[in-house]
Design an enzyme around this catalytic site. Structure first.
Site, PDB file in Angstrom:
ATOM      1  N   GLU A 100       1.803 -12.931  12.435  1.00  0.00           N
ATOM      2  CA  GLU A 100       2.106 -11.890  13.153  1.00  0.00           C
ATOM      3  C   GLU A 100       2.201 -10.547  11.958  1.00  0.00           C
ATOM      4  O   GLU A 100       2.371 -10.759  10.870  1.00  0.00           O
ATOM      5  CB  GLU A 100       3.665 -12.165  13.368  1.00  0.00           C
ATOM      6  CG  GLU A 100       4.009 -13.422  14.523  1.00  0.00           C
ATOM      7  CD  GLU A 100       3.348 -13.213  15.721  1.00  0.00           C
ATOM      8  OE1 GLU A 100       3.229 -11.791  16.278  1.00  0.00           O
ATOM      9  OE2 GLU A 100       2.779 -14.152  16.416  1.00  0.00           O
ATOM     10  N   ASP A 150       0.685  -1.045   0.104  1.00  0.00           N
ATOM     11  CA  ASP A 150       0.092  -0.145  -0.002  1.00  0.00           C
ATOM     12  C   ASP A 150       0.798   1.376  -0.029  1.00  0.00           C
ATOM     13  O   ASP A 150       2.010   1.221   0.608  1.00  0.00           O
ATOM     14  CB  ASP A 150      -0.887  -0.036   1.191  1.00  0.00           C
ATOM     15  CG  ASP A 150      -2.049   1.026   1.123  1.00  0.00           C
ATOM     16  OD1 ASP A 150      -2.328   1.474  -0.027  1.00  0.00           O
ATOM     17  OD2 ASP A 150      -2.640   1.168   2.084  1.00  0.00           O
ATOM     18  N   ASN A 193     -10.906  -2.663  -5.095  1.00  0.00           N
ATOM     19  CA  ASN A 193     -10.474  -1.531  -5.953  1.00  0.00           C
ATOM     20  C   ASN A 193     -10.996  -1.192  -7.288  1.00  0.00           C
ATOM     21  O   ASN A 193     -10.861  -0.233  -7.990  1.00  0.00           O
ATOM     22  CB  ASN A 193      -8.959  -2.000  -6.432  1.00  0.00           C
ATOM     23  CG  ASN A 193      -8.034  -1.916  -5.014  1.00  0.00           C
ATOM     24  OD1 ASN A 193      -7.066  -2.698  -4.908  1.00  0.00           O
ATOM     25  ND2 ASN A 193      -8.321  -1.068  -4.427  1.00  0.00           N
TER      26      ASN A 193
HETATM   27  C1  IPE Z   1      -5.406  -2.611   0.204  1.00  0.00           C
HETATM   28  O1  IPE Z   1      -5.013  -1.543  -0.333  1.00  0.00           O
HETATM   29  C2  IPE Z   1      -5.613  -3.440  -1.424  1.00  0.00           C
HETATM   30  C3  IPE Z   1      -4.096  -3.505  -2.149  1.00  0.00           C
HETATM   31  C4  IPE Z   1      -3.110  -3.342  -1.690  1.00  0.00           C
HETATM   32  C5  IPE Z   1      -4.201  -4.203  -3.302  1.00  0.00           C
HETATM   33  P1  IPE Z   1      -6.321  -0.326  -0.301  1.00  0.00           P
HETATM   34  O2  IPE Z   1      -5.417   0.929  -0.585  1.00  0.00           O
HETATM   35  O3  IPE Z   1      -7.375  -0.471  -1.469  1.00  0.00           O
HETATM   36  O4  IPE Z   1      -6.942  -0.410   1.159  1.00  0.00           O
HETATM   37  P2  IPE Z   1      -7.778   0.750   1.749  1.00  0.00           P
HETATM   38  O5  IPE Z   1      -8.641   1.245   0.925  1.00  0.00           O
HETATM   39  O6  IPE Z   1      -6.725   1.571   2.344  1.00  0.00           O
HETATM   40  O7  IPE Z   1      -8.164  -0.119   2.851  1.00  0.00           O
HETATM   41  C1  IPE Z   2      -1.457   0.298  -3.356  1.00  0.00           C
HETATM   42  O1  IPE Z   2      -1.415   1.570  -3.370  1.00  0.00           O
HETATM   43  C2  IPE Z   2      -1.911  -0.319  -4.860  1.00  0.00           C
HETATM   44  C3  IPE Z   2      -3.361  -0.839  -5.066  1.00  0.00           C
HETATM   45  C4  IPE Z   2      -4.128  -0.888  -4.209  1.00  0.00           C
HETATM   46  C5  IPE Z   2      -3.332  -1.288  -6.341  1.00  0.00           C
HETATM   47  P1  IPE Z   2      -2.544   2.769  -3.254  1.00  0.00           P
HETATM   48  O2  IPE Z   2      -3.044   2.969  -4.699  1.00  0.00           O
HETATM   49  O3  IPE Z   2      -3.716   2.006  -2.399  1.00  0.00           O
HETATM   50  O4  IPE Z   2      -1.801   3.933  -2.861  1.00  0.00           O
HETATM   51  P2  IPE Z   2      -2.557   4.983  -1.697  1.00  0.00           P
HETATM   52  O5  IPE Z   2      -2.946   4.144  -0.589  1.00  0.00           O
HETATM   53  O6  IPE Z   2      -3.520   5.471  -2.314  1.00  0.00           O
HETATM   54  O7  IPE Z   2      -1.233   5.655  -1.516  1.00  0.00           O
HETATM   55 MG    MG Z   3      -4.058   2.382  -0.405  1.00  0.00          MG
END
Ligand code: IPE
Ligand code: IPE
Ligand code: MG
Length: 264
Positions: A223, A36, A84
């Site tokens: 963990e 993330d 997503n």
């Molecule tokens: C979790 O990240 C999904 C992936 C890393 C693919 P998100 O960015 O979608 O999660 P939330 O929305 O912050 O919970």
């Molecule tokens: C994780 O990074 C990748 C996917 C969920 C595909 P994000 O796109 O969620 O990045 P942030 O959370 O907006 O920074």
């Molecule tokens: Mg994210």
């Protein structure tokens, strides 16, 4: 031989030995990662979110390489969740195209490296071309003996559990399965991860303290290591830190550790 899989290390000898700060006896068998923070990484650099996703691919390639070198048996990463799809269409399209191009570019090298790749999730909803590449990649690498690399794509823990329940219910209706015999072992066999041990360590980058519908069943006793590092900045040092943290934990699985049991 050099390959794009050797990101940033083309002139460096391959370091397969475990860093001295890690105890080889206490390595996890299975690491799961919620990758993330790509969007925030891009925003901080005043770049479009897409650039964050691109940079995230490099982190993933390096992380896979370290895990493979350090003899981790299974690496499972969260690439795209069932939630997503609610992102702007442009971002979703970009991600699907990115998955396609990375898979096309890297699969031969992953194969040479002995990686066995799998995609976990509701794959039927993915673009047809990506589905085709996924099938080819799974087929090409299925007999490889190296690290198992699971990419959770259109994956949701709740959906996985619902689908498992549906499969069991269908068998029960047909009279093939006595509902009274459904226990944890029977249920687990219907999950997408039935071939793998549960993750020992879950890493989440970018500081969020939630699991966002990832491996709801399988993480029961993992963990958890949460780091503020944004996924594109995650590197060897970040992984070592996560592993040191993991090795400092006492895993009890609901029991008591030896010292406490002697005090009764
Ligand atoms: C979790 O990240 C999904 C992936 C890393 C693919 P998100 O960015 O979608 O999660 P939330 O929305 O912050 O919970
Ligand atoms: C994780 O990074 C990748 C996917 C969920 C595909 P994000 O796109 O969620 O990045 P942030 O959370 O907006 O920074
Ligand atoms: Mg994210």
């Amino acid at each position: 031989m050099t390959s794009p899989f050797f990101v940033g290390t083309t002139n460096e000898p391959r370091k397969t030995s475990l860093p001295e700060s890690l105890d080889p006896e206490k390595m996890p068998e299975h690491i799961a990662i919620i990758m993330d923070g790509n969007g925030r990484w891009a925003r901080l650099k005043k770049l479009p979110r897409a650039m964050g996703h691109r940079a995230g691919v490099d982190s993933l390639k390096k992380t896979l390489r370290f895990c493979s070198n350090w003899k981790i048996k299974v690496l499972t990463v969260y690439a795209f969740s069932t939630e997503n799809w609610s992102r702007p269409k442009e971002e979703v399209n970009f991600l699907m195209k990115l998955f396609e191009s990375v898979l096309k570019k890297e699969i031969e090298f992953l194969n040479v490296e002995g990686v066995c790749i799998n995609f976990l999730g509701d794959l039927d909803q993915l673009p047809k071309r990506l589905q085709g590449l996924i099938k080819e990649a799974i087929n090409l690498t299925k007999d490889n003996k190296g690290i198992c690399f699971n990419v959770c794509t259109n994956y949701g823990g709740r959906r996985e559990l619902v689908i498992a329940a549906q499969k069991l219910a269908k068998r029960a209706v047909k009279g093939e399965l006595d509902p009274a015999l459904i226990d944890e072992n029977v249920f687990e066999k219907e999950l997408l991860t039935s071939n793998f041990v549960d993750p020992d360590l879950l890493i989440r980058t970018s500081g969020e303290q939630r699991i966002s519908n990832f491996l709801l069943w399988q993480l029961a006793y993992a963990e958890i290591h949460i780091t503020d590092v944004l996924w594109p900045d995650f590197n060897e040092n970040s992984l070592i830190k996560a592993l040191i943290d993991y090795q400092s934990r006492t895993r009890r699985f609901g029991g008591v550790d030896q010292i406490s049991s002697q005090q009764i």
